[in-house]
Each structure stands twice: as structure tokens, then as C-alpha cells.
Design a protein around this motif. Structure first.
Motif, mmCIF file in Angstrom:
data_model
loop_
_atom_site.group_PDB
_atom_site.id
_atom_site.type_symbol
_atom_site.label_atom_id
_atom_site.label_comp_id
_atom_site.label_asym_id
_atom_site.label_seq_id
_atom_site.Cartn_x
_atom_site.Cartn_y
_atom_site.Cartn_z
ATOM 1 N N LEU B 16 0.807 -1.219 0.000
ATOM 2 C CA LEU B 16 0.000 0.000 0.000
ATOM 3 C C LEU B 16 0.838 1.267 0.000
ATOM 4 O O LEU B 16 0.403 2.312 -0.450
ATOM 5 C CB LEU B 16 -0.870 0.051 1.261
ATOM 6 N N GLU B 17 2.056 1.190 0.540
ATOM 7 C CA GLU B 17 2.892 2.387 0.651
ATOM 8 C C GLU B 17 3.642 2.685 -0.636
ATOM 9 O O GLU B 17 4.314 3.708 -0.733
ATOM 10 C CB GLU B 17 3.912 2.212 1.797
ATOM 11 N N PHE B 18 3.529 1.782 -1.606
ATOM 12 C CA PHE B 18 4.379 1.903 -2.792
ATOM 13 C C PHE B 18 3.559 2.089 -4.064
ATOM 14 O O PHE B 18 2.372 1.774 -4.108
ATOM 15 C CB PHE B 18 5.238 0.642 -2.944
ATOM 16 N N ARG B 19 4.248 2.567 -5.082
ATOM 17 C CA ARG B 19 3.622 2.653 -6.398
ATOM 18 C C ARG B 19 4.616 2.145 -7.430
ATOM 19 O O ARG B 19 5.785 2.541 -7.416
ATOM 20 C CB ARG B 19 3.221 4.091 -6.712
ATOM 21 N N ASN B 20 4.131 1.308 -8.316
ATOM 22 C CA ASN B 20 4.980 0.811 -9.389
ATOM 23 C C ASN B 20 5.244 1.936 -10.384
ATOM 24 O O ASN B 20 4.392 2.782 -10.626
ATOM 25 C CB ASN B 20 4.284 -0.359 -10.085
ATOM 26 N N ALA B 21 6.435 1.954 -10.945
ATOM 27 C CA ALA B 21 6.782 3.021 -11.890
ATOM 28 C C ALA B 21 7.398 2.460 -13.168
ATOM 29 O O ALA B 21 8.214 3.116 -13.805
ATOM 30 C CB ALA B 21 7.719 4.024 -11.224
ATOM 31 N N GLY B 22 7.012 1.251 -13.543
ATOM 32 C CA GLY B 22 7.431 0.720 -14.835
ATOM 33 C C GLY B 22 8.790 0.060 -14.811
ATOM 34 O O GLY B 22 9.436 -0.065 -13.769
ATOM 35 N N GLU B 23 9.210 -0.368 -15.977
ATOM 36 C CA GLU B 23 10.442 -1.146 -16.084
ATOM 37 C C GLU B 23 11.671 -0.292 -15.754
ATOM 38 O O GLU B 23 11.714 0.901 -16.057
ATOM 39 C CB GLU B 23 10.560 -1.719 -17.506
ATOM 40 N N ALA B 24 12.669 -0.941 -15.167
ATOM 41 C CA ALA B 24 13.887 -0.230 -14.764
ATOM 42 C C ALA B 24 14.978 -0.395 -15.817
ATOM 43 O O ALA B 24 14.858 -1.193 -16.742
ATOM 44 C CB ALA B 24 14.369 -0.772 -13.422
ATOM 45 N N HIS B 25 16.048 0.352 -15.624
ATOM 46 C CA HIS B 25 17.239 0.274 -16.481
ATOM 47 C C HIS B 25 16.933 0.611 -17.939
ATOM 48 O O HIS B 25 17.440 -0.017 -18.849
ATOM 49 C CB HIS B 25 17.906 -1.104 -16.355
ATOM 50 N N ILE B 26 16.059 1.571 -18.129
ATOM 51 C CA ILE B 26 15.846 2.105 -19.469
ATOM 52 C C ILE B 26 16.297 3.558 -19.400
ATOM 53 O O ILE B 26 15.594 4.412 -18.870
ATOM 54 C CB ILE B 26 14.366 1.999 -19.873
ATOM 55 N N ALA B 27 17.496 3.790 -19.862
ATOM 56 C CA ALA B 27 18.086 5.118 -19.680
ATOM 57 C C ALA B 27 17.594 6.071 -20.757
ATOM 58 O O ALA B 27 17.452 5.715 -21.926
ATOM 59 C CB ALA B 27 19.603 5.011 -19.728
#
Lengths: 996, 98
Positions: B16-27
Motif C-alpha cells: 500500500l505504501e508503494f507505487r509501481n513506476a514501470g520497467e527499470a534500467h531504461i536510460a
């Protein structure tokens, strides 16, 4: 104690009597009864009508698996709970219950014609019958089916009860409070860790309530359980939850429990919640959920009076109730013998035991024989007689032969026991089929849990307690408990049985057309399942959906294994190859109330009010919801409707001035040595050269090049920007900014702070705005030279700090006075008093919308929809041409985004000035085309403009800016409206009013 | 509800404290304006959507508000590990499913 079927001295209830009514007839029960046991004590078996065929139904079970005995419990007009299982509803004095799904009466139900016409209603009936004509589905079939479907009546008033919720953490959560659960809890509790033990029943003990042969620590099993529970309750580290169902097992040992707090009370006080939702996070979970007995699948096995053997035993041994006076037993395993023995000993005649097995041996069989009970091996009950109550059973050798009909008033049946792997399966554990015992048991675990006892396929009380005690101790140790002293309960005597049969019994085989029910609640017969397979449903998931087997509210607790076995037999495949359908939460139905908890009505969502809200409310403002905010929509004077009020407000602002509460605008302070660099990257505009004290209208894009937000930004100092966002956009803009600052541009030394609620904002707009503000301001030169349009100064107003913006969202000379929110109302009142000298008005969001549309100022989210570029919106001027980077710079250059013919924002004027277009209306260029017409755009904003004396509109139109002066058409249900494409500015095209 | 370890708070907290923000390591390219259509497509539109281990960005939005990276198994939904924004993709994963 005068109920006819209550046996003096039997059972454990010794409490006061409780009167209750069922279908308006009064009865007497005993405190501690369930509605089911109380009705049975009075000889009532017929309690409901089945879902599809309206067949008379009685009690199958004595617990949560009950598919038949669903009743409506009525406390008052707002508290009418449908589909309550009478087998779990505890009796209270004055309880009122009604049967369901019958008309005009339970004994004579017109809907039972469906039973006679049942060949028409076989598996897949809905799918096959209601196919055509297509239009009839919506108008005829669906409403009729919906009216006929469903059981019980839902209350038509808001639920007056309240529901509590709490989160809890523990090291060991034990689900199920039978012998296994209690033993596991005892072992875990000894180690000092936090333990929660939950059971769905009012009293702990599980199957010990009927197992008369169980002796633990020298005591009757059930008595031992009560003692153990008392011991656990006295421990500080243990929480014991009766009447609490674990309905869902979620990720990482997160388990949902619902505790029924007051449904069993005569008159629950208002201080008590009806139910309490527990959301428990446990280090380890011990599943001790037991097993559920299966019925025998034979013709007319649904007649009232036919029930599970363990249920009859429970009614006798716990509630002191005989389910008949002359009972028959039909079984394929040992456990039903124990029921026959207990009933015989209590003085009930056992007409015969019919056992499908050929020559079983064992102590219970010997005991039954010694009691003089007739036992028939290798025979099947091929049919039950009677309609509203079973009257006989017809017995035949299982391989065929002469029939014999035995009169009975109840049949106790047992096809064996199904381990309750529901929660294990919900935890994503994989079940495994044990060929020898022909049952699915826990196989591969996915979470930190362990199954013990009957749900793990462990047979026998001693083995169960051994296993459970060890598992409880290990779970506690793994979760960090200290080594506890072992005090494992000693089992002195126990009952043990296993095996049984799956699928249809002889007499209900593939060559028959009898109604041998597999799923009682959804009226699914063995024949239906075979038919589904014959019609091509080869996956058990398809069979389930086609027949609806296991899809009722009991979720197939008694029917799944039989259904699977019949499907497997018909398919000619072994059971594990056909596979089990997935178990889903909830284990038993859960009320919406318990899920919703306190989050309803005013507590459903937070309400945000501005500092100026009380003033607006006192002035009689009408409010509208904008996200969580309440915003003043318009300020009607006596006798004014919305249109009159908005017309007056619009004219007053342009002629004199108006005050508007703009506090809800999102505000973010961007501070730091690299603040300007950051702004350059996040907005399309150039910022480095913006002088402190000046403002600029900024556009924010997403990386795809579409407009994301906009707002006026003031530079307070070289390292400090006061950014405004749209009201609804504030949180996501902040999120977007933080995302880039933290992850893409972490080298920038910038801090972001939300200041939306720190500053109240009073917009003063109109030719007289400066005259209104100036007398109250200290330390700010208000002349046009010192404070030109789009500038900001810090100073004081009414003696409190202000950030005074000169800006306009109306096209008139305007200011936005930011003051600390605590002073918002006081400063507003001072400005209002000053404004009254000039004849100013307060205006709301509707007037704000009209005034900005008159000037062609867009509202992001209304005139844009996430697919609009700055160019589409006519805002190219706000994009820094020399910039080499900002979020969206590359997306904006994509081929489709620079192609010709994109929808562009333009103005529309109706040919008839009095016609106001509907927002969202579609636009075509040739009204004579055939339907469906080619739509070339839509109206985004449309208002009556009193200042223009006509309607005005903004629209997104394909190639709009090349269509100036063209006539387009807006087809509406009552006629096509002609419109002319115009520029977006309807008032003061030259912008002279900004300094007027 | 999942438990997620915030690498900044160094605590496991509920989802509940978090929000997903999509895939990582895409610079994001430092010369994004000069990127080809293909490169921009890869950067902006293409995501891996694997069955198994995925590298994601999460934000402890109702906590410290920091963005961080997480390794999650899309089959079991289990978080394998989390690490701070800007740190490289871990070379070796603790106890990931095969």
C-alpha cells in the motif's frame, strides 16, 4: 425442551430455551443451537427450494459446506440477509427466518414445474436456448433470467450496521480450531511467539463435536478442546478468534479473516460492529482446515432428510437432536457406521446400512453388527422415495438384481472425506493426487505454511495431534520462538477411517437418466456432467462452466470431487490428468460490508475544502466536486438559477471585477542552484532568461510529446520558482517531477516541495482589480510599470505575507493573491469588503470556465485529452525553439505528431447564436453522408457567453486551422447544427483588456 | 498484499505504501532530440514483459518518497531483491527461480 426430536440427555446444550420463527411459524430451540439443529429438533427438514428445478431441499450438512439450507434472516426492514446457511446461523431468542426461492409456499411451489420440464433445462441450457434473435437477449431473456435467478431478497435500504477492520501481525497463524489446530496452537504458544488461532464455528473442537470415540488426556475430545482453548485464551501471546473464517490466502502469508461479531446476538448493541475484517500478516501459517464429507450420488439423493452421516452425528452428539426415527445409512466407507452406532445407542431405529463395498471388515462394522443393525454389503441405494421428505430407499445389488424398498425417514450417507485444501490452493500451493487414498492433498508449497491433520490427508487422531503439535512447534521456532517445553496432548482413544468412493454410484451410471445430484446448490446432476463431456467440454474448467458444477456460493465443497470423477470416467482418463479446478477466495461468502468497513458515506474518500470554503458556503454558493476538492461552482442570488447567476458573474467580472477562490490550484516550489536547469528540462518553455519577478505560462509534456499539464510559473529568485499546476494534476505533476529529478536528472541540485495547501489563492480579476487590492497592499508598487502583466512580487497584504501575481485567466487585468492558508478567509473578507465599494462579485468555477473560453485559454484535460501536442493546441509559441532538450522534445517530433491533418483546437460559432453545443458532440463536414458518418472532431468546451450575446465553443477538428470560415455540422438526435470554424478568441482579440 | 523492502528506509513495508513506476534500467538518452525513430521506439514504447524475473522501478510514495529498483518474479509475484536508484543491475540474484 419439548421439541419432538430432541433426545433427553443427549448432546451438550443445557441452556435456556430460545423461541424463533421459520416461515411465520413459531418454534422453540435452545441457546447454542444453530437454526438447523433447532429446526431438526422440531422435525422440520424441508427448508428450501433448489435454484433451477425448485426441488424441495433440506439439510445436507451441519457446517459451512451447506449447499441446500439457505434461508433469509430478517431482523428489520434494513437487515434482511439472504442466503444464510441455516447450519451455521446461531440461534438467538426471537430469530426470524424465511425460506427462499418458492412461491406461493415452500410445500407448494409453482416454480417446481421446472423439475417436470427438466429435460429442457439440461447442461448448457442458457447457452443453447437464448441465442436468437440477438435483440431479444437485452430486452427479453436477460431481464427474465435475472428475475428468475438468485435466491432470497436483498434489502432495499442502506445497511445500518457498521463493520470494523484491523490489521494484525503474528508469528504463527493457525487456521482451523479442531484437534489439529488446537494442538498446533498449543505448541506454538509455548514458545512465547504471537499466535492467532481462528475457527469459523462458535465453539472450537471441529470434528471432536461429533466424534464420540475421541478421548484426549483422559477426557472426551470436545471437553479437552474447551479446556485447551481456555488455556490458550489465558496466554498473553495468543489471540483466539471464534466465529472467524479465513476466507482468502494472499501473497506473503497475508490472510483475510472475517469475524462475525454480533450476528448471533438477540439485540446487538450499536457499540458492536456486525463483522470485523482481520488482515493478518503471519511469519508462518498452520493450515488445520480439516476435511469435508462427501455425499453419495444416487437418484433423488436431494430429498429432505438425506444428509451426510457426520451431520447426523453432529446433530445427535452436540445438539441432542435425532434427524429421524427410522434412518437408513448408505455408505462407501467406515465413517457412516459410527453415525449408525451413535443413533442406535440413542434409541433411534436404524433400518439398514447399505454398503457399496463387498466385504469390508473392522471394529465399527463389528460393533454395528453387534448392535443388531442390518448390514447389506455390495449393494447400492438406487433411488430415494418421497418428495417433501424422504420416505424410503430402494436397494439393489450393485451389479443388478432384485430391488427392495426399505421405508426410512432419513438417509445418512458418506462417500468418504475430501481434505479441505482450499486455503492451501489459494496460497498457490500445488495439490497432488494420492492414488492409494484417491484424494488431493497438499503437494508443493508456495508460501511459508504447513498443512496438518485431515486437510493434509492425515488419518487418525493420534497421528493428527503428533503432526500438528510438531508443526506448531517448528513454525514457532522458525519464526523466532524460544524452545518451548513439550506438552503434547496424549490421545487415549480415537476413530479412524479413510477411503470411500468418487463419482456416481451404481444406479446413477452412464446408462441412466435419473437425477442424481452432484452439486445441490446449482442443481447439477451426474448426467449433466456426462453430457457436457459428450458435447465437447474436455477440460474440467469447461465442464465446470458449462454445467456450473461447483460455481454456486458453496464453491463445490461437496461436489467438486464427484464432478471431477464423473468427468474423468466419461473422458476415460485418470483423475490427475483431468485435474482440479482452481480454488478461489472467498472460502465462504463474505459480506460487502466487511470488505468496505468504515470506508463509506463521508468516509469513502477524503473531502478537501479551501480556507475560503466557509465564506462561500455562508454566501449560498453551490459547490461542485473537482477531484477530492469542493469548489464553489456559482453564487446564486435570491431567485437566480445557475444560468442567471453565471451570466451576471461573467458580465460583472468584465465590467467591474470579481473574486475567485483559486486555492485548489496545485502549487510546487522548485528551489535550488539548478532550479532553472530543471525547469528547462521539465517544461517546453525557456526559463534560464526569465527574470526574477516575472512569470511565464508553462507547458509540461510527457516523453511522448503530448500535453500533460500547464500553469503559470513565477520566478521569485534566481534559485526559486513558484510553479502552479492544474487542480487535478497536482499530485501527478509532483510525481512526474520527482521521477525525473530522482532518476534521470539526479545531478541537478534541486528540491521540490508541494505548497498547494500552504497558500490560499484569491484571484481578483477585472478592470477594477488593482483598485480593490492596492489599498490593502504594503511594500509592492502596483503601477503597470513596476508590476506589469505576468509578474510576481513578495510583500504584505492586510499585514500578512503575500506572493502577489499579476496574471489573468480571464483576459482582464488580474491578480492572484497568495497568502498563507490560515489567513485566506480573513484576506478574502478584506478584499471582498474593498470590492463591494466597486460593485464586485464573487464568482465560481462555471464563470471561470466561461471567461477563459471567451479568451481561448485551454483547460488541460478538457480541451486536451492526452493526445494533443502543443502545436495541436495552438501553443507553438510556448515551446522554446532553441532548446536541445526537454521532456517530450523527441516525442513531439514523431512522424505522426507533425503530419498534416491532425486535430487542431479551433473556435466554433453556431449559425444560430442561441444554440449551445453539447460538449463531446461529434463534428462532420458533410451531413448528408450515410451513417456511420466520418467524424472529423468533437466539441471540447461550449458555453453560453453573455458577454458575447451568443454561444461559443472550442473544438478539436482535423486540419482545423485550415478550415477557418468553413461551415461544419454537428449531427444531434433532434437535428443537425450548423457551425462556423473560427479563431479561439471571442472577446478582446487584441488583448488590450489585460492592461485595461 | 505484497511486502516490499525499501532500500532507503531499509525496512519491509506493505505494498500500500508503494507505487509501481514501470520497467527499470531504461536510460533516457542525453541526446534524446537527436535519437532515431527506432531508438526512440525502443526507449519509449518497447518493454520486456517477461515471464519470470523483471527489473522494475518502484516508489515508496507513502514513505520516504524515493524511487528505487526492484527485481520481481512475475510468475510467483515474489520480490527477489530491491536496490537503490542508479545502482547497476545486480549480476547475481539471491534465490531466484530458474
Amino acid at each position: 425442551m419439548n421439541a419432538a426430536f430432541r433426545i433427553p440427555g443427549a448432546g451438550r446444550l443445557r441452556q435456556a430455551t430460545a423461541s424463533f420463527s421459520f416461515d411465520d411459524k413459531s418454534y422453540v430451540g435452545i441457546d447454542g443451537d444453530t437454526l438447523a439443529s433447532a429446526l431438526l429438533a422440531n422435525g422440520v427438514h424441508l427448508v428450501g427450494r433448489s435454484f433451477k428445478y425448485h426441488r424441495p431441499r433440506g439439510f445436507l450438512s451441519a457446517g459451512a459446506e451447506e449447499p441446500n439450507a439457505l434461508v433469509q434472516i430478517v431482523r428489520d426492514d434494513a437487515r434482511k440477509t439472504p442466503n444464510v446457511r441455516a447450519t451455521v446461523q446461531e440461534l438467538y431468542d426471537g430469530l426470524t427466518a424465511h425460506s427462499q426461492n418458492r412461491w406461493p409456499s415452500l410445500a407448494f411451489d409453482v416454480g417446481a414445474v421446472n423439475d417436470i420440464a427438466s429435460p429442457l433445462f439440461s447442461a448448457g441450457f442458457y447457452y443453447k436456448t437464448f441465442m436468437w434473435p440477438k435483440s431479444a437477449w437485452k430486452n427479453l431473456y436477460e431481464p427474465k433470467i435475472r428475475a428468475a435467478a438468485g435466491l432470497g431478497v436483498s434489502p432495499d435500504r442502506p445497511d445500518p450496521d457498521h463493520y470494523a477492520a484491523r490489521y494484525a501481525h503474528c508469528e504463527v497463524l493457525v487456521l482451523g480450531g479442531g484437534a489439529a489446530g488446537i494442538a498446533a496452537a498449543l505448541a506454538a504458544a509455548e514458545t512465547g511467539v504471537r499466535v492467532i488461532l481462528a475457527d469459523e464455528q462458535a465453539e472450537f473442537g471441529g470434528s471432536l463435536r461429533f466424534e464420540s470415540g475421541a478421548k484426549i488426556e483422559g477426557e472426551d475430545g470436545f471437553a479437552w478442546a474447551q479446556g485447551a482453548i481456555a488455556k490458550l485464551k489465558a496466554m498473553d501471546n495468543v489471540h483466539v478468534l471464534p466465529r472467524t473464517t479465513a476466507f482468502g490466502y494472499y501473497a506473503q502469508n497475508f490472510v483475510g479473516l472475517v469475524e462475525r461479531v454480533s450476528d448471533h446476538l438477540k439485540s446487538p448493541g450499536r457499540e458492536l460492529a456486525r463483522e470485523r475484517l482481520w488482515q493478518v500478516r503471519a511469519r508462518r501459517v498452520v493450515l488445520a482446515t480439516g476435511a469435508i464429507e462427501r455425499h453419495m450420488v444416487f437418484a433423488d439423493n436431494d430429498r429432505p432428510g438425506i444428509m451426510l452421516a457426520s451431520a447426523a452425528r453432529t446433530y445427535l452428539n452436540h445438539y441432542g437432536v435425532a434427524v429421524g426415527r427410522n434412518v437408513g445409512v448408505y455408505t462407501a466407507n467406515d465413517s457412516a457406521y459410527a453415525a449408525a452406532i451413535d443413533l442406535k445407542k440413542a434409541g433411534v431405529n436404524v433400518a439398514a446400512i447399505v454398503d457399496l463395498r463387498d466385504n469390508p471388515t473392522g471394529p465399527v462394522i463389528d460393533e454395528a453388527r453387534a448392535l443388531g443393525i442390518e448390514i447389506n454389503f455390495g449393494r447400492a441405494v438406487i433411488r430415494a422415495g418421497g418428495k417433501l421428505r424422504v420416505s424410503s430407499m430402494t436397494v439393489q445389488p450393485k451389479n443388478g438384481g432384485g430391488e427392495r424398498t426399505i421405508p426410512v425417514d432419513a438417509i445418512l450417507m458418506s462417500a468418504g472425506w475430501t481434505p479441505s485444501v482450499h486455503l492451501f490452493s489459494q496460497s498457490r500451493g500445488k495439490v497432488a493426487f494420492n492414488e492409494e487414498t484417491r484424494r488431493f492433498v497438499p503437494g508443493t508449497y508456495a508460501q511459508d505454511c504447513v498443512s496438518v491433520g485431515a486437510c493434509n490427508g492425515t488419518d487418525g487422531l493420534a497421528a493428527t495431534i503428533d503432526e500438528a503439535y510438531a508443526a506448531g512447534a517448528k513454525a514457532a521456532k522458525d519464526a523466532g520462538g524460544r524452545a518451548g517445553k513439550s506438552a503434547k496432548p496424549k490421545v487415549d482413544a480415537s476413530e479412524s477411517w479413510s477411503r470411500g468412493m468418487l463419482g456416481a454410484a451404481p444406479g446413477a451410471g452412464p446408462d441412466t437418466t435419473v437425477k442424481a445430484f452432484v452439486d445441490f446448490q446449482n442443481d447439477v446432476t451426474a448426467k449433466d456432467i456426462r453430457q457436457a463431456v459428450h458435447e465437447g467440454m474436455h477440460s474440467i474448467e469447461h465442464v465446470k462452466r458449462f454445467t456450473t458444477n461447483g460455481m454456486a456460493t458453496d464453491q463445490g465443497k461437496t461436489s467438486n470431487m464427484h464432478g471431477l470423477a464423473i468427468a474423468a470416467e466419461t473422458l476415460g482418463k485418470p483423475i490427475p490428468q483431468v485435474g482440479l479446478t482452481t480454488f478461489r477466495a472467498p472460502y465462504t461468502p463474505v459480506t460487502f460490508g466487511s470488505i468496505v468497513g468504515h470506508a463509506r458515506g463521508a468516509l469513502f474518500d477524503p473531502t478537501r475544502r479551501t480556507a475560503i470554503h466557509p465564506w462561500a458556503a455562508a454566501q449560498g454558493a453551490v459547490f461542485e466536486d473537482v477531484g477530492q476538492w469542493k469548489r464553489a461552482w456559482y453564487f446564486p442570488k435570491a431567485g437566480e438559477d445557475m444560468h442567471a447567476a453565471v451570466d451576471r458573474e461573467c458580465v460583472t467580472v468584465r465590467k467591474v471585477a470579481g473574486l475567485f477562490d483559486a486555492s485548489t490550484l496545485g502549487k510546487i516550489e522548485v528551489v535550488g542552484p539548478d532550479a532553472a536547469k530543471f525547469m528547462e528540462l521539465l517544461y517546453t518553455n525557456p526559463w534560464e532568461k526569465l527574470e526574477p519577478g516575472r512569470c511565464r505560462y508553462g507547458i509540461m509534456l510527457r516523453e511522448d510529446g503530448f500535453i500533460y499539464d500547464d500553469g503559470v510559473v513565477g520566478r521569485l529568485a534566481p534559485d526559486r520558482f513558484h510553479v502552479t499546476t492544474t487542480t487535478g494534476g497536482a499530485p501527478r505533476v509532483m510525481h512526474h517531477m520527482e521521477d525525473y529529478l530522482q532518476t534521470e536528472f539526479p545531478h541537478l541540485n534541486v528540491w521540490l516541495t508541494s505548497i498547494t495547501e500552504q497558500w490560499a489563492v484569491i484571484a481578483v480579476q477585472g478592470p477594477k482589480s488593482r483598485d480593490i487590492i492596492a489599498p490593502l497592499v504594503e511594500g509592492i508598487d502596483m503601477s503597470d510599470e513596476a508590476l506589469p502583466h505576468m509578474s510576481v512580487r513578495e510583500g504584505k497584504i492586510c499585514g500578512v505575507p503575500t506572493r502577489l501575481f499579476r496574471m489573468s485567466f480571464t483576459g482582464e487585468r488580474g491578480f492572484e493573491v497568495n497568502v498563507p492558508a490560515d489567513y485566506g478567509e480573513a484576506v478574502w473578507e478584506a478584499l471582498w469588503a474593498e470590492g463591494q465599494k466597486h460593485g464586485t462579485c464573487a464568482y465560481g468555477t462555471e464563470t471561470m470556465h466561461v471567461l477563459r473560453a471567451e479568451k481561448g485559454y485551454i483547460i488541460v484535460g478538457q480541451d486536451t485529452d492526452g493526445t494533443v501536442t502543443p502545436n495541436d493546441a495552438g501553443l507553438d509559441w510556448a515551446v522554446g525553439k532553441k532548446k536541445t532538450d526537454f521532456v517530450g522534445i523527441r516525442g513531439m517530433a514523431r512522424a505522426d505528431l507533425v503530419a498534416k491533418g491532425r486535430k487542431q483546437l479551433v473556435g466554433l460559432k453556431t449559425k444560430d447564436p442561441k444554440v449551445v453545443l453539447e460538449e463531446g458532440a461529434q463534428i462532420v463536414d458533410d451531413p448528408k453522408q450515410a451513417i456511420p458518418m466520418k467524424m472529423i472532431g468533437h466539441v471540447t468546451s461550449s458555453y453560453w457567453s453573455e458577454n458575447c450575446g451568443r454561444s461559443i465553443a472550442l473544438a478539436l477538428v482535423a486540419g482545423g486551422r485550415d478550415r477557418m470560415g468553413q461551415t461544419l455540422y454537428v449531427p444531434m438526435p433532434n437535428g443537425t447544427i450548423e457551425v462556423e470554424v473560427t479563431g479561439m478568441v471571442f472577446v478582446d482579440e487584441k488583448g488590450e483588456h489585460l492592461n485595461g | 498484499m505484497l511486502l516490499i523492502r525499501c532500500p532507503y528506509c531499509e525496512e519491509e513495508r506493505p505494498e500500500l505504501e508503494f507505487r509501481n513506476a514501470g520497467e527499470a534500467h531504461i536510460a533516457r538518452s542525453t541526446n534524446i532530440a537527436g535519437e532515431s525513430d527506432d531508438d526512440f521506439e525502443k526507449f519509449f514504447f518497447i518493454r520486456s514483459n517477461p515471464k519470470g524475473v523483471i527489473y522494475e522501478r518502484w516508489r515508496h510514495i507513502h514513505g520516504c518518497a524515493r524511487f528505487f529498483n526492484a527485481v520481481r518474479d512475475t510468475v510467483t509475484d515474489k520480490f527477489v531483491m530491491t536496490y537503490k536508484a542508479g545502482e547497476p543491475k545486480p549480476a547475481k540474484l539471491p534465490g531466484a527461480s530458474k
